[in-house]
Design a protein around this motif. Structure first.
Motif, short mmCIF file in Angstrom:
data_model
loop_
_atom_site.label_atom_id
_atom_site.label_comp_id
_atom_site.label_asym_id
_atom_site.label_seq_id
_atom_site.Cartn_x
_atom_site.Cartn_y
_atom_site.Cartn_z
N GLU A 193 -12.07 12.33 9.26
CA GLU A 193 -12.29 13.66 8.70
C GLU A 193 -13.30 13.63 7.55
O GLU A 193 -14.11 14.55 7.39
N LEU A 194 -13.26 12.57 6.75
CA LEU A 194 -14.23 12.44 5.67
C LEU A 194 -15.64 12.29 6.21
O LEU A 194 -16.60 12.86 5.68
N VAL A 195 -15.78 11.52 7.28
CA VAL A 195 -17.10 11.34 7.89
C VAL A 195 -17.61 12.67 8.44
O VAL A 195 -18.79 13.03 8.29
N GLN A 196 -16.72 13.43 9.08
CA GLN A 196 -17.12 14.73 9.61
C GLN A 196 -17.53 15.68 8.49
O GLN A 196 -18.51 16.43 8.61
N LEU A 197 -16.79 15.64 7.39
CA LEU A 197 -17.13 16.49 6.25
C LEU A 197 -18.50 16.11 5.68
O LEU A 197 -19.33 16.98 5.39
#
Length: 244
Positions: A66-70
């Motif tokens: 999720e951090l990478v997507q953000l």
């Protein structure tokens, strides 16, 4: 009966020594407000720290995916803003180029029109003067008088001229044809002669009417010469454009 306690003061004891032997109170009423204020301040600070500790970072519970997507979303937004900025800069540059080109084209068109009027290839219109010359009986030598009028008008600022519908340009020549006629650029013109000129009307009229000028010289030769200011003079005669 209950036993009564009595304070025994030994003989020889100083009352001041007895007073000083008593323990001081834990606090006095004069210091109590300061102590209470300090305690309340410490309590408020502790509550503030506790509240800050309870605030959670919105990203601390996100997974690595999720951090990478953000992060990718933020980068994509930055790229979109950069692309929009570049597009706006290109549009601005194109607008400036078009504006410069339009100004250059307008200037070139105006310059071409001016040259066309001076060369006699384009018609012209505007304020100016009209000079009429009616020769006297058997009067000759009219060509020099017309040539003087053309030169004086040109010096006074005439932009375009024609005489009896014949356009006058820099290479125009005049020649007496006999019987009061004048040959202009090979074309024989008959009196009366109407010379129309576009330009500063007041200046041109003054140039015609000065002592020793065209009007006075023509009248002395027996001709009738008049000059009038006109609000709109039309010079519609043209000459063919020369090929390069």
């Amino acid at each position: 009966m209950p036993e009564r306690r009595s304070a025994v003061v030994r003989e020889g004891t100083n009352p001041e020594d007895l007073q000083s032997s008593r323990r001081p109170p834990l606090f006095t009423w004069g210091a109590a407000p300061w102590t209470v204020g300090l305690l309340l301040g410490l309590l408020g600070f502790a509550l503030s720290v506790t509240a800050l500790d309870r605030r959670e970072d919105p990203t601390q519970n996100l997974t690595e995916t999720e951090l990478v997507q953000l992060l990718n979303g933020v980068r994509a937004q930055e790229d979109a803003l950069d692309a929009e900025r570049d597009a706006l800069l290109q549009r601005k540059q194109a607008y400036e180029n078009d504006r410069d080109l339009s100004a250059a084209q307008r200037e070139a068109r105006e310059r071409s029109q001016e040259l066309g009027i001076l060369a006699g290839t384009l018609p012209a219109g505007g304020p100016g003067v009209v000079l009429e010359l009616r020769p006297g009986d058997d009067q000759e030598d009219l060509a020099p008088l017309l040539l003087d009028a053309v030169q004086e008008l040109r010096d006074a600022g005439a932009e375009a001229m024609q005489v009896n519908g014949h356009r006058i340009v820099a290479s125009t020549w005049f020649l007496d044809g006999g019987s009061g006629t004048v040959v202009v650029d090979g074309e024989e013109l008959e009196p009366p002669y109407r010379l129309e000129a576009i330009g500063p009307a007041d200046t041109m009229r003054t140039a015609m009417e000065i002592p020793g000028g065209v009007v006075e010289s023509g009248q002395e030769a027996g001709a009738t010469v008049t000059v009038a200011k006109v609000g709109q003079v039309t010079v519609d005669a043209t000459v063919p454009a020369r090929g390069r």
